[in-house]
Motif scaffolding. Sequence first.
Motif, PDB file in Angstrom:
ATOM      1  N   ARG A 177      13.897  -8.310   0.241  1.00 39.51           N
ATOM      2  CA  ARG A 177      13.127  -8.780  -0.876  1.00 39.51           C
ATOM      3  C   ARG A 177      12.726  -7.856  -2.194  1.00 39.51           C
ATOM      4  N   ILE A 178      13.007  -7.957  -3.163  1.00 36.94           N
ATOM      5  CA  ILE A 178      12.642  -6.858  -3.966  1.00 36.94           C
ATOM      6  C   ILE A 178      11.570  -7.211  -5.365  1.00 36.94           C
ATOM      7  N   VAL A 179      10.827  -6.332  -5.539  1.00 37.99           N
ATOM      8  CA  VAL A 179       9.693  -6.598  -6.595  1.00 37.99           C
ATOM      9  C   VAL A 179       9.727  -5.666  -7.840  1.00 37.99           C
ATOM     10  N   ILE A 180       9.832  -6.530  -8.904  1.00 38.32           N
ATOM     11  CA  ILE A 180       9.884  -5.792 -10.206  1.00 38.32           C
ATOM     12  C   ILE A 180       8.462  -5.706 -10.670  1.00 38.32           C
ATOM     13  N   ALA A 181       8.107  -4.329 -10.619  1.00 36.87           N
ATOM     14  CA  ALA A 181       6.841  -3.921 -11.209  1.00 36.87           C
ATOM     15  C   ALA A 181       6.779  -2.762 -12.158  1.00 36.87           C
ATOM     16  N   THR A 182       7.627  -3.024 -13.183  1.00 41.95           N
ATOM     17  CA  THR A 182       7.860  -2.164 -14.160  1.00 41.95           C
ATOM     18  C   THR A 182       6.996  -1.986 -15.283  1.00 41.95           C
ATOM     19  N   GLY A 183       5.952  -2.888 -15.321  1.00 44.56           N
ATOM     20  CA  GLY A 183       4.861  -2.526 -16.388  1.00 44.56           C
ATOM     21  C   GLY A 183       5.207  -2.968 -17.724  1.00 44.56           C
ATOM     22  N   SER A 184       4.815  -2.260 -18.592  1.00 44.55           N
ATOM     23  CA  SER A 184       4.962  -2.621 -20.175  1.00 44.55           C
ATOM     24  C   SER A 184       4.569  -1.328 -20.816  1.00 44.55           C
ATOM     25  N   SER A 185       5.103  -1.361 -22.189  1.00 45.04           N
ATOM     26  CA  SER A 185       5.179  -0.127 -23.077  1.00 45.04           C
ATOM     27  C   SER A 185       4.421  -0.514 -24.093  1.00 45.04           C
ATOM     28  N   PRO A 186       4.024   0.510 -25.177  1.00 40.64           N
ATOM     29  CA  PRO A 186       3.675   0.142 -26.411  1.00 40.64           C
ATOM     30  C   PRO A 186       4.349  -0.516 -27.284  1.00 40.64           C
TER      31      PRO A 186
ATOM     32  N   ARG B 181      15.027 -14.073  -3.909  1.00 42.47           N
ATOM     33  CA  ARG B 181      14.730 -12.866  -3.230  1.00 42.47           C
ATOM     34  C   ARG B 181      13.922 -11.886  -4.064  1.00 42.47           C
ATOM     35  N   VAL B 182      13.616 -12.206  -5.192  1.00 47.18           N
ATOM     36  CA  VAL B 182      13.045 -11.234  -6.111  1.00 47.18           C
ATOM     37  C   VAL B 182      11.886 -11.608  -6.802  1.00 47.18           C
ATOM     38  N   TYR B 183      10.966 -11.015  -6.978  1.00 46.41           N
ATOM     39  CA  TYR B 183       9.529 -11.195  -7.515  1.00 46.41           C
ATOM     40  C   TYR B 183       9.256 -10.075  -8.579  1.00 46.41           C
ATOM     41  N   ALA B 184       8.493 -10.736  -9.439  1.00 45.23           N
ATOM     42  CA  ALA B 184       8.061  -9.966 -10.553  1.00 45.23           C
ATOM     43  C   ALA B 184       6.568 -10.047 -10.868  1.00 45.23           C
ATOM     44  N   ILE B 185       5.729  -8.907 -10.702  1.00 44.54           N
ATOM     45  CA  ILE B 185       4.387  -8.771 -10.913  1.00 44.54           C
ATOM     46  C   ILE B 185       3.690  -8.152 -12.250  1.00 44.54           C
ATOM     47  N   GLY B 186       2.546  -8.164 -12.462  1.00 42.41           N
ATOM     48  CA  GLY B 186       1.807  -7.427 -13.247  1.00 42.41           C
ATOM     49  C   GLY B 186       2.421  -7.875 -14.720  1.00 42.41           C
ATOM     50  N   ASP B 187       2.298  -6.800 -15.605  1.00 39.85           N
ATOM     51  CA  ASP B 187       2.743  -6.968 -16.709  1.00 39.85           C
ATOM     52  C   ASP B 187       4.304  -7.667 -16.996  1.00 39.85           C
ATOM     53  N   ALA B 188       5.268  -7.054 -16.055  1.00 40.87           N
ATOM     54  CA  ALA B 188       6.511  -7.203 -15.982  1.00 40.87           C
ATOM     55  C   ALA B 188       6.673  -8.981 -16.093  1.00 40.87           C
ATOM     56  N   ALA B 189       5.643  -9.784 -15.393  1.00 42.22           N
ATOM     57  CA  ALA B 189       5.657 -10.848 -15.359  1.00 42.22           C
ATOM     58  C   ALA B 189       5.393 -11.696 -16.533  1.00 42.22           C
ATOM     59  N   GLY B 190       4.836 -10.853 -17.547  1.00 43.83           N
ATOM     60  CA  GLY B 190       4.714 -11.485 -18.963  1.00 43.83           C
ATOM     61  C   GLY B 190       3.562 -12.428 -19.266  1.00 43.83           C
ATOM     62  N   GLY B 191       2.316 -12.393 -18.188  1.00 41.82           N
ATOM     63  CA  GLY B 191       1.076 -13.098 -18.513  1.00 41.82           C
ATOM     64  C   GLY B 191       0.206 -12.096 -18.787  1.00 41.82           C
ATOM     65  N   LEU B 192      -1.073 -12.287 -18.272  1.00 44.72           N
ATOM     66  CA  LEU B 192      -2.130 -11.244 -18.457  1.00 44.72           C
ATOM     67  C   LEU B 192      -1.871  -9.808 -18.199  1.00 44.72           C
ATOM     68  N   GLN B 193      -2.060  -8.874 -19.114  1.00 43.87           N
ATOM     69  CA  GLN B 193      -1.705  -7.666 -19.122  1.00 43.87           C
ATOM     70  C   GLN B 193      -3.147  -6.786 -18.574  1.00 43.87           C
ATOM     71  N   PHE B 194      -3.387  -6.864 -17.602  1.00 44.04           N
ATOM     72  CA  PHE B 194      -4.576  -6.070 -16.867  1.00 44.04           C
ATOM     73  C   PHE B 194      -4.238  -5.406 -15.432  1.00 44.04           C
ATOM     74  N   THR B 195      -4.638  -4.304 -15.322  1.00 45.45           N
ATOM     75  CA  THR B 195      -4.397  -3.702 -13.870  1.00 45.45           C
ATOM     76  C   THR B 195      -4.836  -4.477 -12.807  1.00 45.45           C
ATOM     77  N   HIS B 196      -5.911  -4.933 -12.924  1.00 42.57           N
ATOM     78  CA  HIS B 196      -6.759  -5.574 -11.769  1.00 42.57           C
ATOM     79  C   HIS B 196      -5.789  -7.033 -11.501  1.00 42.57           C
ATOM     80  N   VAL B 197      -5.059  -7.630 -12.735  1.00 44.07           N
ATOM     81  CA  VAL B 197      -3.884  -8.862 -12.346  1.00 44.07           C
ATOM     82  C   VAL B 197      -2.845  -8.327 -11.752  1.00 44.07           C
ATOM     83  N   ALA B 198      -2.417  -7.120 -11.591  1.00 48.52           N
ATOM     84  CA  ALA B 198      -1.211  -6.667 -11.099  1.00 48.52           C
ATOM     85  C   ALA B 198      -1.460  -6.654  -9.688  1.00 48.52           C
ATOM     86  N   GLY B 199      -2.906  -6.093  -9.282  1.00 49.32           N
ATOM     87  CA  GLY B 199      -3.284  -5.963  -7.997  1.00 49.32           C
ATOM     88  C   GLY B 199      -3.356  -7.257  -7.321  1.00 49.32           C
ATOM     89  N   TYR B 200      -3.808  -7.996  -8.195  1.00 49.47           N
ATOM     90  CA  TYR B 200      -3.884  -9.410  -7.668  1.00 49.47           C
ATOM     91  C   TYR B 200      -2.821 -10.196  -7.175  1.00 49.47           C
TER      92      TYR B 200
END
Length: 472
Positions: A135-144, A297-316
């Motif tokens: 399993r692979i997780v994309i958690a690369t976040g976002s930039s300005p 086999r691959v998940y994307a979470i947090g900002d990389a998933a393109g939804g709500l961009q909050f730290t607590h969302v990534a944790g969720y």
Amino acid sequence: MKRIKTDILIIGAGSGGLSVAAGASQMGAKVVLLEGHKMGGDCLNYGCVPSKALIASGKAAHAQSRSAAYGVAEVAPQVDYAAAKDHVQDVIAQIEPVDSQERFESFGVEVIREFGHFISDTEVQAGDTVITARRIVIATGSSPLVPPIDGIDTVPCLTNESLWELRERPDHLLIIGGGPIGMEMAQAHVRLGSRVTVIEGDKALGKDDREMAEVVLKNLRAEGIEIAEDALASKIEGGEGAVTVHTKDGRGFSGSHLLVAVGRKTNTDTLNLEAAGIETTKTGVKVDDAMKTTNRRVYAIGDAAGGLQFTHVAGYHAGVIIRSMLFGLPSKAKTSHIPWATYTDPELAQVGLTEAQARTLHGDRLEVVRFHYEHNDRAIAERKTTGLIKVMVVKGRPVGASIAGHQAGELINLWALVLANNMKMSQVAAMVAPYPTIGEVNKRAAGAYFSPRLFESDLVKRVVGLVQRFIP
């Protein structure tokens, strides 16, 4: 070329990636974590942590010049901007060990300090290492996001990443973007002694309830921040220490420094997603409700998933996919119970539907209850009476809550709990809040829902009358 096989590979050591790594490794999975830049990601190094630290400096300065109402002589604050930035770095340093490579290695995580990119649907290359993972997780976040405004590449331009390197206080800070980042930094800097102009192409704090946003914006303007709305930047010119932003409607705004805070873009460009059969959207990696990409086999979470961009969302999101990856159980993410807050003074917080959204969705079934801070005794004692709470209720259950006022970011926690558990207003009303606290605002909002039902009901009055007449 070195080769590694693992259960879970995580690309990115921001809040989401670290949450997955900590949980999965401590529950027995073999985990590899890739990070080519700083451990802790944007939140620790450029976002939530440094911004709140600078806001605290601004708050301390502001208190010195606004103390007469408390019987304390006011003084003009002597601000050392470089020292304020030292405070910011000290706060980061105190939190850093929690996100450190050493800590995660102590959990059994193999940390590789390289950027990674896909070379197949199950393989990622990082430097001279190829990792094969179940399993692979994309958690690369976002930039300005720096928009393609004419001339923007010819003038010195700050973002939320480079702002923290600035050691001399801006004389006049221009901020393009009136969202949470822009407004928080605007207030922090005006309190630290800068002149500030915010240039927003639409409405400032436009993603929040309009009535609540206006409560905050009125206070920001009163503190001296110039907020230009419906002012779409069209051209930028100037140089070091003298920048002018022109807008499409012919206005011009000049200042010494420019901060661009118009939004963020996901960090996916270098991942070679095509090699893994992973599709993207305009906002990020395409995912389903389980946070799975088009490669199962691959998940994307947090900002990389393109939804709500909050730290607590990534944790969720991390919690959602851990349930799926480690235990094979169905698990889906939802957004209806996700809160957010803007840490201006007064604060602005939201969970669930705004009033406008709730009216569109629920029509006449919607009831909106309100309670103003000016009726809260603790708020009166602390002279923090600017603000109100609105709760959107359908058939006795809250579907949203909006708060503008002192500690709104703390108060919204209760309503996030209520929405997450589909609770009723009666359960909030049953809560006993200590007196006097700002938290009573929540209790009184629930009371405002039941007051007309109890005190304006002819049926209730008849029942009470009968009880008084016939029960000894």
